[in-house]
Enzyme design. Structure first.
Site, PDB file in Angstrom:
ATOM      1  N   SER A   1       0.308   3.867  -1.413  1.00 58.02           N
ATOM      2  CA  SER A   1      -0.970   4.964  -0.595  1.00 58.02           C
ATOM      3  C   SER A   1      -0.684   5.533   0.460  1.00 58.02           C
ATOM      4  O   SER A   1      -1.356   6.336   0.734  1.00 58.02           O
ATOM      5  CB  SER A   1      -1.781   4.263  -1.516  1.00 58.02           C
ATOM      6  N   ASP A   2      -0.893   4.343   1.165  1.00 60.56           N
ATOM      7  CA  ASP A   2      -1.161   4.541   2.785  1.00 60.56           C
ATOM      8  C   ASP A   2       1.230   5.571   3.403  1.00 60.56           C
ATOM      9  O   ASP A   2       0.526   7.308   4.289  1.00 60.56           O
ATOM     10  CB  ASP A   2      -1.090   3.787   3.497  1.00 60.56           C
ATOM     11  N   TYR A   3       1.309   5.693   1.927  1.00 62.00           N
ATOM     12  CA  TYR A   3       2.843   6.110   2.780  1.00 62.00           C
ATOM     13  C   TYR A   3       3.271   8.014   2.719  1.00 62.00           C
ATOM     14  O   TYR A   3       3.085   8.839   2.743  1.00 62.00           O
ATOM     15  CB  TYR A   3       4.281   5.611   2.037  1.00 62.00           C
TER      16      TYR A   3
ATOM     17  N   ALA B   1       0.690  -0.861  -0.137  1.00 67.07           N
ATOM     18  CA  ALA B   1      -0.310   0.198   0.015  1.00 67.07           C
ATOM     19  C   ALA B   1       0.892   1.484   0.081  1.00 67.07           C
ATOM     20  O   ALA B   1       0.726   2.312   0.673  1.00 67.07           O
ATOM     21  CB  ALA B   1      -0.751  -0.280   0.733  1.00 67.07           C
TER      22      ALA B   1
ATOM     23  N   GLY C   1       0.273   9.146   4.210  1.00 65.70           N
ATOM     24  CA  GLY C   1       0.653   9.971   5.918  1.00 65.70           C
ATOM     25  C   GLY C   1       1.459   9.927   5.583  1.00 65.70           C
ATOM     26  O   GLY C   1       1.237  11.081   6.585  1.00 65.70           O
TER      27      GLY C   1
END
Lengths: 409, 427
Positions: free
Chosen positions: A174-176, A172, A179
């Site tokens: 995208s989460d990094y 993921a 975030g």
């Protein structure tokens, strides 16, 4: 001389309602640099407490995934469905600078935790909200998982080999991205708060973060009407001339080295470094246009050279000649072998209350006067209830016990 | 397309003292922060994030323009230093001055600029700034408040510090490529500039941490921001799996590492050549049932309600799900998945996202005036809404567009001085 223990965010308290990955990654960055992160969890804990890997046996306090993303945080359980739970949360907020949440749109407001409500208990609060799609618009109530958001935002379709289905990527990312972007915004708000004493409300739709980070592609679409395709590791011809440019097979099983050449100077250096074999003097390879036109054959030629060497040999031969090359590191290479990672001190140990000494990713950058640090591992579920209830909220032992009996804590 | 709300201070470049004395909220979070940027393509997104938040970011380009202006795509595919779309996007809201740091006059001017700056973001070649007498020691003596953010491939010292980096080298050496791509093909990087983006996001975080500290104690610091460690921070399952179990996770196509390596998520083709991204643990079962596509699952009741069990039986379950997806077009899947609020999603193209109704309603793609082209260009706006407002987007600067404003207006240089410096190749 700075005292070793001073941190960039000393004195900042964050009430952290985030769960899964994007939110916890944002607050991890703040916690690593001295912010006091009070992680509020449901009574059964953050979802990622159930995510592997688990050493020996599973358990809510045993997951490596949760541990790595939630170090340096204080663990607090709270039943937000009980009005007394919400009241306790508001008391905590009244003693804090930042609140971060990444629930679906509307949940926080339903609890009575909208920005205006929070301002009543703490007029200068910074509220950072990270909904999947935003608090308005037709997708407002859609569920935003990092993994599927990267498919929905365009990242997935562009990642892969030409002429094949999209490969996507197996994590993921995208989460990094979202975030990390949320950490940027939180810090900018803190900087303003420090200067003016004013808080603010920041809405960061994760979907929009992902789309914005493909911004050049969208400009290209709107201006040139270009619908790009997958191009593996090659740079598309309308972007930049680069050949060779890709991952080349090396000695060993499934070992690769990245080589990236842009200018004619790079090519001269490359040829010299590999001993100027006769093929490099063939006219189809001596010009940039020739190398681009014959990229496939060029890649085979380069690959037949790299196959005789390990990735580290290829990297070192080419880098010593000034050519940008890099071994494709696997995780075990990074942890066990890469001398630069060792030099930086990127993997460090810390003690976990149940798992003992464990390895952590250190902070990725280093501030000279106030470097970040792993002070402690992720909290056990509710590990710091006493600290939060007694030292921050001033509750008595009896009050705490009653809350526990009533299922509030 | 909606126009974004313009909340920008019309008196751009308002002095710092003014900002301090006003006891009300500035319009932008970083109003009053002054940033110098000497950054190639690796570091420009870092400065963009700061500029989009209202910091005054002054790019220092060599006379003739930064070499990254040569990277495409280009406006109407017509290359020119002022028409790189990549440059446009990565340099919104910035200013540009030209300065030759290889001359003594250039160094003098640079040192004067440093005295007024809060931050210098740079992507230095190893040793080059020290060699020019512009190392952190010298700069911090000129201005103790200065935050020096060094974005590099591998860090400011250590065995690889002299190594050259590109986006792909960063993605490879940071471990990201080893978990992207199909098993029977070479490892690949995520699309676009994943390595550069990652180091820039971390770079902005590090810079703001130091700025917060600067606000508190009045002193700046030096920050080492290597792309390799930043990329290695974003590998999700790979690190804990190796650290806790000794498992060396590698690429597995579109099968995400989730609830165990290679489990749970899959890419299913639609009837008309599109793709759907599906999550085994949370499929739209009711819809499938309505269409009579899940009879196979009913033989084993647990498959119906136990998502962990479904992950265990992935081969069987996948078979059922991919047959279902194959009976629908991408458009049908898109409509129905949204209608049913499923976590499954279609794999959308740039074109589909560019025409997305949600983004349109939120005014996400926004018109920016490019006066020299006599037209408005559509940009993705910064993805944060602060107190209900989005920041203004100004187009990226032309080469040396702000020379006069900075050299003459701010530094008080005479016209003759400027002419002399231009003719001597200093600015």
């Amino acid at each position: 001389m700075q005292k070793q223990e001073e941190k960039a965010l000393d004195g900042v308290r964050v009430i952290d309602f985030t769960w899964a990955l994007a939110g916890p990654f944002a607050t991890r960055m703040l916690g690593d640099h001295g912010a006091e992160i009070i992680k509020i969890e449901r009574q059964d804990g953050d979802l990622t407490r159930r995510v592997p890997p688990f050493p020996e046996r599973s358990g809510v306090n045993r997951g490596g995934y949760f541990n790595n993303h939630n170090r340096n945080k204080y663990g607090m359980k709270l039943n937000m469905k009980d009005p007394r739970g919400a009241e306790i949360a508001k008391k905590l907020i009244s003693k804090s600078q930042v609140v971060v949440e990444n629930f679906g749109s509307g949940i926080f407001e339903r609890w009575g935790f909208g920005y205006e409500e929070l301002c009543k208990v703490k007029p200068d609060i910074i509220l950072v909200s990270m909904p999947g799609f935003g608090h308005s618009g037709p997708y407002r109530d859609q569920i935003g998982y990092g993994q599927t958001l990267q498919a929905f935002s365009g990242w997935f379709d562009l990642t892969g080999y030409p002429g094949h289905p999209p490969s996507g990527f197996s994590f993921a990312f995208s989460d990094y991205l979202s975030g990390g972007f949320a950490a940027v915004m939180t810090l900018a708000a803190l900087k303003q708060w420090r200067k003016t004493g004013e808080g603010c409300y920041i809405e960061i739709p994760q979907f929009e973060v992902l789309v914005s980070m493909l911004g050049t592609n969208f400009l290209d679409y709107f201006v040139n009407h270009r619908a790009p395709g997958r191009s593996g590791n090659s740079l598309p011809p309308h972007v930049r001339a680069a050949a060779p440019h890709g991952a080349y097979p090396c000695k060993g099983e499934d070992r690769w080295c990245v080589i990236t050449l842009f200018t004619d100077e790079d090519w001269q250096a490359f040829c010299k470094a590999i001993g100027t074999p006769p093929w490099t003097r063939e006219s189809k390879f001596t010009t940039i246009l020739g190398r681009l036109e014959n990229a496939e054959e060029l890649n085979e030629r380069v690959g037949s050279w790299t196959l005789n060497h390990t990735p580290d040999e290829v990297m070192s031969i080419l880098q010593n000649a000034g050519v940008a090359a890099g071994a494709v590191r696997e995780i075990r290479d990074l942890v066990d072998m890469d001398p630069q990672m060792k030099h930086f001190g990127f993997y460090v140990e810390a003690e976990h209350a149940e798992l003992g000494k464990r390895l952590f990713e250190n902070t990725a950058f280093r501030l000279s006067d106030t470097p970040g640090k792993i002070n402690w591992a992720a909290p056990l579920l509710g590990e710091h209830m006493d600290f939060v209830c007694k030292e921050i909220l001033g509750m008595t032992e009896d009050e705490i016990n009653q809350y526990i009996i009533d299922g509030v804590l | 397309m909606k126009n974004i709300q313009d909340n920008h201070d019309p008196h751009y470049g308002v002095s710092r003292n003014n900002m301090m004395s006003e006891n009300k909220k500035p319009e932008n979070l970083l109003a009053g922060v002054q940033v110098l940027e000497i950054a190639n393509e690796m570091g420009q997104y870092c400065g963009k994030m700061l500029a989009d938040l209202g910091a005054e970011v002054i790019k220092i380009e060599s006379p003739g323009g930064d070499s990254s202006r040569r990277i495409g795509p280009f406006y109407k595919d017509t290359p020119s230093a002022e028409r790189s779309l990549r440059w446009w996007y990565h340099n919104t809201n910035k200013k540009s001055i030209t300065l030759n740091l290889k001359t003594n006059d250039g160094l003098d001017i640079f040192k004067k600029l440093i005295k007024g700056a809060d931050v210098l973001v740079e992507t230095p070649e190893p040793g080059r700034m020290e060699g020019a007498g512009l190392g952190y020691g010298v700069l911090s003596e000129l201005n103790p408040r200065l935050v020096l953010s060094c974005i590099t491939g591998f860090g400011m010292n250590g065995p690889y510090c002299k190594y050259k980096a590109s986006n792909l080298v960063g993605a490879g050496m940071g471990g990201m490529m080893s978990i992207v791509g199909d098993q029977d093909k070479p490892p690949i990087a995520p699309c676009g500039e994943a390595g550069y983006l990652t180091v820039c996001i971390f770079g902005a975080i590090a810079t703001l941490l130091a700025l917060y500290r600067q606000e508190a104690i009045g002193k700046g610091q030096l920050i080492d921001i290597p792309m390799q460690t930043c990329v290695a921070s974003c590998l999700e399952y790979a690190f804990p799996y190796y650290a806790y179990l000794g498992t060396n996770l590698k690429r597995m196509g579109s099968r995400l590492q989730s609830f165990g390596p290679g489990k749970n998520t899959f890419c299913y083709p639609t009837k008309d050549g599109g793709y759907v991204y599906g999550v085994t643990s949370a499929p739209p079962l009711d819809w499938m049932e309505e269409e009579g596509m899940v009879d196979d699952l009913k033989e084993d009741e647990r498959l119906w309600y136990d998502w962990m069990y479904r992950i265990e039986k992935e081969e069987h379950v996948n078979d059922v799900f991919s047959r279902f997806v194959k009976t629908h077009t991408k458009k049908e899947m898109y409509d129905q998945l949204l209608e049913k609020r499923s976590v499954w999603s279609t794999v959308r193209t740039i074109e589909e996202v560019a025409n997305d109704p949600h983004l349109r309603e939120r005014g996400f793609f926004t018109e920016v005036k490019h006066p020299d082209l006599g037209q408005d260009i559509t940009y993705a706006r910064p993805p944060a809404i602060i107190d209900g407002k989005v920041g203004r987007l100004r187009p990226s600067p032309k080469i040396g567009e702000h020379n006069e404003e900075i050299y003459s207006g701010r530094m008080g240089m005479e016209k003759e001085e400027i002419i002399a410096l231009v003719s001597a190749g200093v600015i």
